[in-house]
Design a protein around this motif. Structure first.
Motif, short mmCIF file in Angstrom:
data_model
loop_
_atom_site.label_atom_id
_atom_site.label_comp_id
_atom_site.label_asym_id
_atom_site.label_seq_id
_atom_site.Cartn_x
_atom_site.Cartn_y
_atom_site.Cartn_z
N UNK A 101 28.06 -36.58 -2.72
CA UNK A 101 28.80 -37.84 -2.71
C UNK A 101 29.70 -37.92 -3.93
N UNK A 102 30.67 -38.83 -3.90
CA UNK A 102 31.65 -38.88 -4.99
C UNK A 102 31.09 -39.47 -6.28
N UNK A 103 29.82 -39.88 -6.27
CA UNK A 103 29.16 -40.31 -7.51
C UNK A 103 28.48 -39.14 -8.22
N UNK A 104 28.59 -37.98 -7.63
CA UNK A 104 27.87 -36.80 -8.13
C UNK A 104 28.71 -35.96 -9.08
N UNK A 105 28.07 -35.42 -10.10
CA UNK A 105 28.74 -34.47 -10.99
C UNK A 105 29.06 -33.18 -10.27
N UNK A 106 28.24 -32.82 -9.27
CA UNK A 106 28.51 -31.63 -8.47
C UNK A 106 29.81 -31.81 -7.69
N UNK A 107 30.04 -33.01 -7.16
CA UNK A 107 31.30 -33.34 -6.48
C UNK A 107 32.47 -33.16 -7.44
N UNK A 108 32.35 -33.71 -8.64
CA UNK A 108 33.43 -33.63 -9.63
C UNK A 108 33.73 -32.18 -10.01
N UNK A 109 32.67 -31.41 -10.25
CA UNK A 109 32.87 -30.03 -10.69
C UNK A 109 33.47 -29.18 -9.58
N UNK A 110 32.97 -29.34 -8.36
CA UNK A 110 33.49 -28.58 -7.23
C UNK A 110 34.98 -28.85 -7.03
N UNK A 111 35.35 -30.12 -7.11
CA UNK A 111 36.77 -30.46 -6.96
C UNK A 111 37.62 -29.88 -8.07
N UNK A 112 37.12 -29.90 -9.28
CA UNK A 112 37.87 -29.40 -10.42
C UNK A 112 38.17 -27.91 -10.30
N UNK A 113 37.17 -27.12 -9.90
CA UNK A 113 37.36 -25.66 -9.92
C UNK A 113 37.83 -25.09 -8.59
N UNK A 114 37.64 -25.81 -7.49
CA UNK A 114 38.07 -25.29 -6.19
C UNK A 114 39.34 -25.98 -5.70
N UNK A 115 39.39 -27.30 -5.74
CA UNK A 115 40.60 -28.02 -5.31
C UNK A 115 41.62 -27.98 -6.42
#
Length: 327
Positions: free
Chosen positions: A180-194
């Motif tokens: 979910x967008x409250x997750x640090x995993x969401x933030x990190x995935x978006x930063x390095x992949x998107x």
């Protein structure tokens, strides 16, 4: 709560991750070897410690809290899995928790929110994670993906079918599961992949803070794909398949060694907990913070049981010096 005969950590964490809340007061397991803190064990400690935040850090903090109970059974520790952002915004920065687990660094906006409520966060690095891309065990057409292919699956104009990403792959709809967008995993995935100036991936997916839901979704759908922290794959290797990721130098499987030596790019990342500097005035909170740093090099707990890369002795020395300067 006593874990008899070392009740499987995989079953234990799966059960309590599903609840998203764990009280480990009195939880003792006698089979794990720890790195004891003789300084802490000689003192009588009591009180409550409240922790919220990252679902990725949840199993590691749970293991550390259990170990702390062996020495300090009068300290009650409650851990909630709320996502990194949820932990900061809804609990820690409001002064409601002592620690906030995070799978990415705290944001400036979160620091400002904390300051506005008289909370000064102090960062503690706990381990290194290999964020893992998972598919169904029967997805025999794919064993690895390039970063470009992964982006094609997840960006705002996401591919609808596997064949849209690679013509040799099935002409079947892609079903996505992720944080979910409250997750640090969401933030990190978006930063390095998107990776496009704060852009986020497609909203056409099943978002959740409960990693067991991601695993169940992938397990039940041959054409599904998802992402989560390595520990959750490490503890469920027979139900899902992890993909190798090609970051430019060939496909690399998510392993502890690959995360440690930097070969698993770009999905290896540090994991943190943040403690309120003001709460360190409470003896039991300060001792638990020290204990977490000391145990972050414990290979049996961090690597063998939970599934992350332990800290080095050099990192521990640095972390303890910074913490002691505040206490």
């Amino acid at each position: 709560m006593v874990l008899e005969n070392f009740y499987s950590r995989r079953n234990f964490l799966a059960t309590y991750s599903a609840l998203g809340l764990l009280s480990v007061s009195g939880c003792i397991n006698e089979t794990r070897k720890s790195n004891p803190s003789t300084r802490a064990s000689k003192e009588k400690l009591f009180g409550e410690i409240n922790i919220a935040g990252s679902s990725t850090v949840f199993p590691l903090m749970t293991a550390m809290a259990e170990e702390f109970q062996k020495q300090h059974s009068d300290v009650t520790i409650t851990i909630q899995s709320t996502g990194s952002g949820g932990g900061f915004k809804n609990f820690f920065c409001l002064g409601q928790t002592h620690f906030s687990n995070a799978s990415r660094p705290i944001k400036n906006s979160e620091i400002d929110l904390c300051k506005g409520n008289g909370v000064t966060p102090h960062e503690i690095r706990l381990a290194t994670d290999a964020l893992t891309i998972i598919v169904n065990k029967n997805a025999d057409w794919v064993d690895s993906m390039t970063v470009a292919e992964l982006k094609s699956v997840w960006d705002q104009n996401a591919a609808e079918k596997w064949s849209d990403v690679n013509p040799s792959w099935p002409d079947e709809k892609i079903d996505r599961y992720g944080a979910a967008d409250t997750s640090g995993t969401f933030d990190y995935f978006n930063e390095v992949i998107i990776g496009e100036n704060g852009a986020t991936h497609t909203t056409n997916y099943q978002p959740t803070e409960e990693d067991h839901i991601i695993i169940a979704g992938i397990e039940g759908n041959k054409y599904a794909i998802g992402y989560l922290g390595f520990s959750h794959y490490y503890n469920n290797p027979d139900t899902i398949k992890a993909l190798k990721i090609d970051g430019g130098n060939g496909p690399v499987a998510p392993t502890l060694d690959a995360a440690k030596n930097g070969k698993y790019k770009p999905l290896s990342r540090p994991l943190f907990t943040y403690v309120s500097s003001e709460k360190l005035a409470e003896k039991h909170v300060a001792e638990f913070a020290k204990y977490c740093i000391e145990q972050s090099a414990n290979e049996q707990i961090v690597a063998e049981e939970v599934g992350y890369v332990p800290n080095t002795k050099e990192t521990i020395t640095k972390e303890l010096a910074a913490l002691n300067a505040l206490i």
